[in-house]
Design an enzyme around this catalytic site. Structure first.
Site, mmCIF file in Angstrom:
data_model
loop_
_atom_site.group_PDB
_atom_site.id
_atom_site.type_symbol
_atom_site.label_atom_id
_atom_site.label_comp_id
_atom_site.label_asym_id
_atom_site.label_seq_id
_atom_site.Cartn_x
_atom_site.Cartn_y
_atom_site.Cartn_z
ATOM 1 N N PRO A 18 -2.465 -8.592 3.070
ATOM 2 C CG PRO A 18 -1.767 -6.946 1.558
ATOM 3 C CD PRO A 18 -2.734 -8.091 1.724
ATOM 4 N N GLY A 19 -1.149 -6.909 5.907
ATOM 5 C CA GLY A 19 -1.474 -5.929 6.949
ATOM 6 C C GLY A 19 -0.605 -4.704 6.766
ATOM 7 C CG HIS A 49 -7.566 -4.754 -0.601
ATOM 8 N ND1 HIS A 49 -8.279 -3.975 0.273
ATOM 9 C CD2 HIS A 49 -6.702 -3.916 -1.219
ATOM 10 C CE1 HIS A 49 -7.867 -2.727 0.183
ATOM 11 N NE2 HIS A 49 -6.922 -2.657 -0.705
ATOM 12 N N GLY A 50 -6.947 -6.051 2.615
ATOM 13 C CA GLY A 50 -5.867 -5.527 3.447
ATOM 14 C C GLY A 50 -6.414 -4.904 4.704
ATOM 15 C CD GLU A 61 5.556 -6.476 5.696
ATOM 16 O OE1 GLU A 61 5.351 -5.328 6.102
ATOM 17 O OE2 GLU A 61 4.952 -7.473 6.148
ATOM 18 C CG ASP A 85 -1.394 0.018 -8.884
ATOM 19 O OD1 ASP A 85 -1.055 -0.526 -9.959
ATOM 20 O OD2 ASP A 85 -0.671 0.024 -7.874
ATOM 21 C CE LYS A 132 5.698 0.123 3.589
ATOM 22 N NZ LYS A 132 4.420 0.140 2.885
ATOM 23 C CB CYS A 171 -2.762 -2.887 -7.084
ATOM 24 S SG CYS A 171 -1.706 -2.681 -5.656
#
Lengths: 477, 139
Positions: A374-375, A400-401, A207, A95, A476, A98
């Site tokens: 992002p979580g 990154h997360g 979100e 990806d 989502k 991304c």
């Protein structure tokens, strides 16, 4: 085999004796808690495998959200000498670009909450998401798609998706300059043609969140963030086009490796010299796919604004920043006391440049680049800022997360979609999901605690906490 | 060895292990495993046929190319496969006929996007009592 060596509370060294053929050491950023999860799968071996690639400089790195990937670990960073080093398609991943984009609004939490369901429904109608969903009706023509690949987010703005001002707040201004659509296969274009402007499925999301806590007033002010402000976080990438570019170049690189007499320890690490024709072709194709992803996030931004406009009468959402977390970038870094041009592979890692770097927006020159983390669904996300220390230790990179801690199958077995939606609603989080099984696979317990991950990068000094974001609405794919 | 497939776990993604009395049937089962991740196979009818000819450098490479082909036909050409006939499978060459139909979101129960087929822990094993192949997918 020599095992992992703890250097301090947040750093673990993989010595060259860990496995045969390592050209450089490995370094993992983790706490004593997170390192346990990292040791549980193949992450360490993958970081060590990357260290065997020719021409690497510094160390093969892994961020605290690292977990087992393909070839490279997810959360991996590796820099190759621009003249003697290699580029690996697997080191960027399927990806390509991304990434995440954060939008800030002028609304307070109390203003949005009463109309949250209407807003989510509108967004769900306006933003194509989920398996098999198409973007622009009929797909783009090949000529038009080539313009997207060349111009990225600029193409989107020129075609009515958003404002020119948005481009100032995107990594690379939303257009990596050396893109060449001729290096992207017909197959990749065929996969991407009708997927531009789609969110996709899996862990991709939009979100609606609010700023729950500000840690760094000066940086938050520069980024336009304040407590209880409504913000929107968008996470998606280059869709089928990027996936096919990586698939194509894995084959090309495997074939070409023989010619360059490169041997590797894992086929997914296929690589070629950066300056070889195949290496340059890949970088041109990768830039094209990255631009597709920038355009994609720009279009989703436009539809998000449209939905806000329909529900609240104001579509004034500004771009805070947009970062790539799967990319290879040519950058200049200090290595062993001298300045060197390197190609930094970030596979599930974010660029985190400090203040005064020319690459970051002028508005942020005195604070540094926003780093968006992002979580997992229904937990929290963070805005961090890049630091000088990241330049010294991680080629200007950070996490990154949250990083997955559990397989999709195990996640699905844990909870039903109905129970998950109920639990999230109890916490004040409303969810729209295209797929029930997709939702349960993304259940928050399947991920590491993002706060633990962020604390490691903050305490290690490779990024600094600016603000914490709590979701109230999740869309989502 | 019995013909069939099972889904393997990976911290972030999924894999397929497929078995069969010979390589042909194991390759076919791996493809059916991939299709079952993307769509409910019971919702797909074999209304049209596509011939596929592939060349690889070795059996592992051929397996990745074979599954990548089926994924491409789905994601790039909107063709979802339900019935597979492998006519020829040599060390580096595969000939097959795929039967299926054009993707229809209203008819087909689509389950999940698969990004790509990887070389991670890729395995093609010919044993005395049959063949086992395994492959991991990026989801």
């Amino acid at each position: 085999m020599t095992r992992l060596q703890k250097l301090d509370d947040y750093r673990y060294l993989i010595p060259k004796s860990f496995r045969e053929g390592m050209n450089v050491e490995g370094l993992i950023f983790a706490s004593s808690e997170l390192i346990k999860a990292i040791e549980n799968d193949l992450t360490l071996m993958q970081v060590a495998n990357v260290a065997t690639l020719p021409g690497l400089v510094g160390r093969s790195l892994a961020m605290p959200d690292a977990h087992q990937g393909y070839g490279f670990a997810i959360g991996g960073v590796a820099a190759a000498d621009i003249h003697k080093g290699v580029v690996s398609a697997g080191g960027v991943g399927f990806d390509i670009n991304c990434g995440v984009r954060l939008l800030r609004s002028g609304f307070h939490l109390d203003e949005v909450k009463p109309k949250l369901d209407a807003l989510l429904d509108q967004m769900f109608r306006d933003i194509p998401c989920g398996t098999g969903k198409k973007g622009i009706a009929g797909g783009l023509s090949y000529d038009e798609l080539d313009r997207v690949l060349e111009r990225g987010a600029h193409w989107a703005v020129e075609n009515g998706y958003g404002d020119a001002e948005d481009l100032l707040y995107i990594e690379e201004s939303g257009k990596i300059p050396n893109a060449d659509p001729n290096k992207v296969s017909r197959r990749a274009k065929e996969r991407g043609r009708d997927q531009l402007g789609t969110l996709g499925s899996g862990n991709h999301f939009v979100e609606i969140q609010f700023v729950s806590e500000v840690f760094d007033e000066e940086a938050a002010k520069a980024f336009g963030l304040f407590t209880d402000q409504i913000v929107v976080l968008i996470h998606t990438g280059s869709r089928g086009l990027g996936h096919q570019v990586c698939t194509d170049y894995l084959e090309i690189m495997q074939d070409a490796m023989r010619k360059y007499k490169i041997t590797i320890v894992d086929r997914q690490l296929a690589c070629v010299p950066i300056q070889s024709p195949e290496g340059q072709s890949y970088l041109h194709a990768m830039a094209s796919a990255a631009n597709f992803a920038f355009a994609n996030r720009q279009m989703i931004t436009h539809w998000t604004r449209q939905a806000f406009g329909r529900i609240f009468g104001s579509s004034d959402l500004k771009v805070v920043y947009d970062v790539c977390h799967n990319i290879a970038k040519e950058e200049t870094h200090r290595v062993g006391g001298s300045s060197r041009k390197v190609l930094v592979h970030r596979k599930g890692a974010t660029r985190a440049f400090p203040k005064h770097r020319p690459e970051i927006p002028a508005d942020y020159a005195e604070v540094g680049q926003p780093v968006l983390i992002p979580g997992s669904m229904g937990t929290c996300s963070y805005v961090l800022v890049g630091t000088e220390k990241a330049m010294d230790e991680t080629f200007g990179s950070s996490c990154h997360g949250a990083g997955r801690a559990m397989s999709r199958h195990a996640a699905k077995k844990q909870i039903t979609a109905e129970q998950l939606l109920h639990d999230l609603k109890e916490k004040g989080i409303h969810v729209r999901g295209a797929s029930k099984s997709g939702l349960t696979e993304e259940n928050p317990d399947a991920y590491k605690d993002v706060s633990l991950v962020v604390d490691v990068v903050h305490n290690a000094g490779i990024a600094r906490k600016v603000a914490k974001l709590i979701p109230i609405g999740v869309m989502k794919g | 060895m019995d013909e069939g497939y099972r889904i393997l776990e990976h911290p972030a993604d999924m894999g397929i292990e497929a078995t069969g009395p010979d390589l042909k049937s194991a390759f076919k089962q791996a493809a059916l495993g991939l299709i079952s991740i993307i769509v409910d196979p019971a919702s797909v009818e074999p209304r049209e046929q596509k011939a596929v000819t592939l060349h690889g450098t070795d059996a592992e490479n051929l397996l990745v190319k074979w599954l990548s082909e089926i994924l491409y036909l789905y994601d790039g050409e909107d063709f979802v496969t339900s019935t597979i006939t492998i006519k020829k499978l040599a060390a580096t060459e595969l000939d097959a006929v795929l039967a299926g139909e054009t993707v229809d979101g209203n008819k087909h129960r689509l389950k999940m996007d698969v990004k790509a087929i990887t070389y991670h822990q890729l395995k093609v094993e010919e044993r005395q009592n049959g063949c086992v192949v395994s492959v991991f997918l990026d989801i």
